[in-house]
Every structure is written in structure tokens, then in C-alpha cells.
Design a protein around this motif. Sequence first.
Motif, PDB file in Angstrom:
ATOM      1  N   PRO A  26       0.821  -1.226   0.000  1.00 39.86           N
ATOM      2  CA  PRO A  26       0.000   0.000   0.000  1.00 39.86           C
ATOM      3  C   PRO A  26       0.852   1.272   0.000  1.00 39.86           C
ATOM      4  O   PRO A  26       0.470   2.274  -0.615  1.00 39.86           O
ATOM      5  N   GLN A  27       2.010   1.227   0.637  1.00 40.40           N
ATOM      6  CA  GLN A  27       2.841   2.427   0.670  1.00 40.40           C
ATOM      7  C   GLN A  27       3.457   2.740  -0.689  1.00 40.40           C
ATOM      8  O   GLN A  27       3.699   3.898  -1.004  1.00 40.40           O
ATOM      9  N   SER A  28       3.684   1.730  -1.499  1.00 43.35           N
ATOM     10  CA  SER A  28       4.189   1.975  -2.855  1.00 43.35           C
ATOM     11  C   SER A  28       3.134   2.690  -3.692  1.00 43.35           C
ATOM     12  O   SER A  28       3.454   3.611  -4.457  1.00 43.35           O
ATOM     13  N   VAL A  29       1.884   2.302  -3.538  1.00 46.10           N
ATOM     14  CA  VAL A  29       0.800   2.975  -4.251  1.00 46.10           C
ATOM     15  C   VAL A  29       0.678   4.411  -3.744  1.00 46.10           C
ATOM     16  O   VAL A  29       0.483   5.358  -4.518  1.00 46.10           O
ATOM     17  N   TRP A  30       0.803   4.578  -2.434  1.00 48.21           N
ATOM     18  CA  TRP A  30       0.769   5.917  -1.824  1.00 48.21           C
ATOM     19  C   TRP A  30       1.902   6.781  -2.392  1.00 48.21           C
ATOM     20  O   TRP A  30       1.692   7.953  -2.730  1.00 48.21           O
ATOM     21  N   LEU A  31       3.094   6.198  -2.522  1.00 45.78           N
ATOM     22  CA  LEU A  31       4.238   6.934  -3.060  1.00 45.78           C
ATOM     23  C   LEU A  31       3.981   7.368  -4.500  1.00 45.78           C
ATOM     24  O   LEU A  31       4.272   8.512  -4.880  1.00 45.78           O
ATOM     25  N   VAL A  32       3.397   6.500  -5.308  1.00 44.61           N
ATOM     26  CA  VAL A  32       3.077   6.850  -6.697  1.00 44.61           C
ATOM     27  C   VAL A  32       2.057   7.995  -6.729  1.00 44.61           C
ATOM     28  O   VAL A  32       2.189   8.944  -7.511  1.00 44.61           O
ATOM     29  N   ALA A  33       1.044   7.919  -5.870  1.00 43.91           N
ATOM     30  CA  ALA A  33       0.047   8.997  -5.803  1.00 43.91           C
ATOM     31  C   ALA A  33       0.700  10.316  -5.384  1.00 43.91           C
ATOM     32  O   ALA A  33       0.395  11.379  -5.938  1.00 43.91           O
ATOM     33  N   MET A  34       1.609  10.241  -4.435  1.00 42.09           N
ATOM     34  CA  MET A  34       2.295  11.452  -3.983  1.00 42.09           C
ATOM     35  C   MET A  34       3.228  11.989  -5.059  1.00 42.09           C
ATOM     36  O   MET A  34       3.373  13.215  -5.220  1.00 42.09           O
ATOM     37  N   LEU A  35       3.841  11.089  -5.838  1.00 37.55           N
ATOM     38  CA  LEU A  35       4.664  11.527  -6.974  1.00 37.55           C
ATOM     39  C   LEU A  35       3.815  12.270  -8.001  1.00 37.55           C
ATOM     40  O   LEU A  35       4.251  13.296  -8.542  1.00 37.55           O
ATOM     41  N   ALA A  36       2.620  11.768  -8.265  1.00 40.61           N
ATOM     42  CA  ALA A  36       1.721  12.426  -9.218  1.00 40.61           C
ATOM     43  C   ALA A  36       1.344  13.820  -8.719  1.00 40.61           C
ATOM     44  O   ALA A  36       1.368  14.796  -9.488  1.00 40.61           O
ATOM     45  N   PHE A  37       0.996  13.911  -7.436  1.00 39.28           N
ATOM     46  CA  PHE A  37       0.652  15.215  -6.850  1.00 39.28           C
ATOM     47  C   PHE A  37       1.828  16.184  -6.960  1.00 39.28           C
ATOM     48  O   PHE A  37       1.672  17.333  -7.387  1.00 39.28           O
ATOM     49  N   THR A  38       3.010  15.715  -6.624  1.00 37.99           N
ATOM     50  CA  THR A  38       4.191  16.574  -6.660  1.00 37.99           C
ATOM     51  C   THR A  38       4.503  17.016  -8.087  1.00 37.99           C
ATOM     52  O   THR A  38       4.743  18.204  -8.335  1.00 37.99           O
ATOM     53  N   ALA A  39       4.484  16.081  -9.015  1.00 42.05           N
ATOM     54  CA  ALA A  39       4.773  16.429 -10.415  1.00 42.05           C
ATOM     55  C   ALA A  39       3.759  17.457 -10.932  1.00 42.05           C
ATOM     56  O   ALA A  39       4.139  18.442 -11.577  1.00 42.05           O
TER      57      ALA A  39
END
Length: 184
Positions: free
Chosen positions: A124-137
Motif C-alpha cells: 500500500p505504501q508503494s501505491v501511496w508513493l506513486v500517488a504522492m509523486l503524481a501530486f508533486t509532479a
Amino acid sequence: MAQLSGITFGAIMIALSFAIAAETILRKFFSHSMGGIDELGGYAVAVIAPLAFLVTAYEQAHIRINILHGKLPLRARAILNTVAAVSLGLLALFLLYFTFKTVQDTLTYRSIAQTPWATPLIFPQSVWLVAMLAFTAGTLVISARTLLLAIRGDWTTLDRKFGPGSPQDELEAELAELKTRERA
């Protein structure tokens, strides 16, 4: 895209609400638990929140207190819009850093959830990291666009594209949305 995202996020949260209600009823009246609903809820919020923040940033749907904004000169408004966009981008970078550190610690310690499911947290944290990467980008793209317009001195475009709407604009948009709903 934003409307589809909003509907998807809302549907997930409604489904989660029903699952939590069912869990509560099962515990209260039948002394039984489905187990892990709270864990699932945490994962859902962790993934949906940064994606919802991104949609909000692109749609300029975040709340701004603009009592003074409309009374300022064009250049001052545009500069404030740039500061707001860059601040959001910096906040996203800050959150991404801590998300990355959390995932890194999870990998190091091979952490698992302290719940009945004992989920390896890396998933779940990997999915969270991808979502946070999208937000940051996304917020960094918005920041870069505002900075480029500011460097060019294109205050009008900067204010029009990245500034909050006036109360009159918001009222007109709401009335148009109401007419659309009434027709449906």
C-alpha cells in the motif's frame, strides 16, 4: 477528468463508509468483526488524498480567502498567485520527501501492518508513493507555468489562469451548474 476523478473518489469513500457501518453493526449486535476495514480505510485515504489534491490544484478548486485579492493591482495579484502555486509545489516536495522516507524505512525493516491482515506495508505504501509523486509532479508543473509567466511579465494571463475567480464568477458558475442539474 476532474469530474470523473471526483466521482471515483466519492464512490470509493461511500463504499468505505458502508463497509465501516457494516463492521460497526456486526461488532455491536453480533460480536463479529470482518477485520481490517480500518486498515483498508487508511490505505484508501492515503492514496486518494494526494490524487484529490492534484485534481483540486488543476481545477483551481481549493479554498482561498480572497477578500483583499480582488482589490489589489493586477501585478500584485499575479505575484500572489505565483507565490501560492510555488508554495503548493514546495509543500508537495516536502510531503514527497517524507513519503519516500517512510517507504524506505518500510523496506529496510520489512514492516507489516499490526492488523488481522498483517499486510506487508510496502504494497500500500508503494501505491501511496506513486500517488504522492503524481501530486508533486502536477504541482511542480503548475509552479513552473506560473514562474514562466511571472518572468515574462505576463500578469494578465497569470492572474486569469491561476487566480481565484471573483465572487460574481463563482455565483455565475454555480447558477450554470444548477441549470444543468435541473435539465437532467
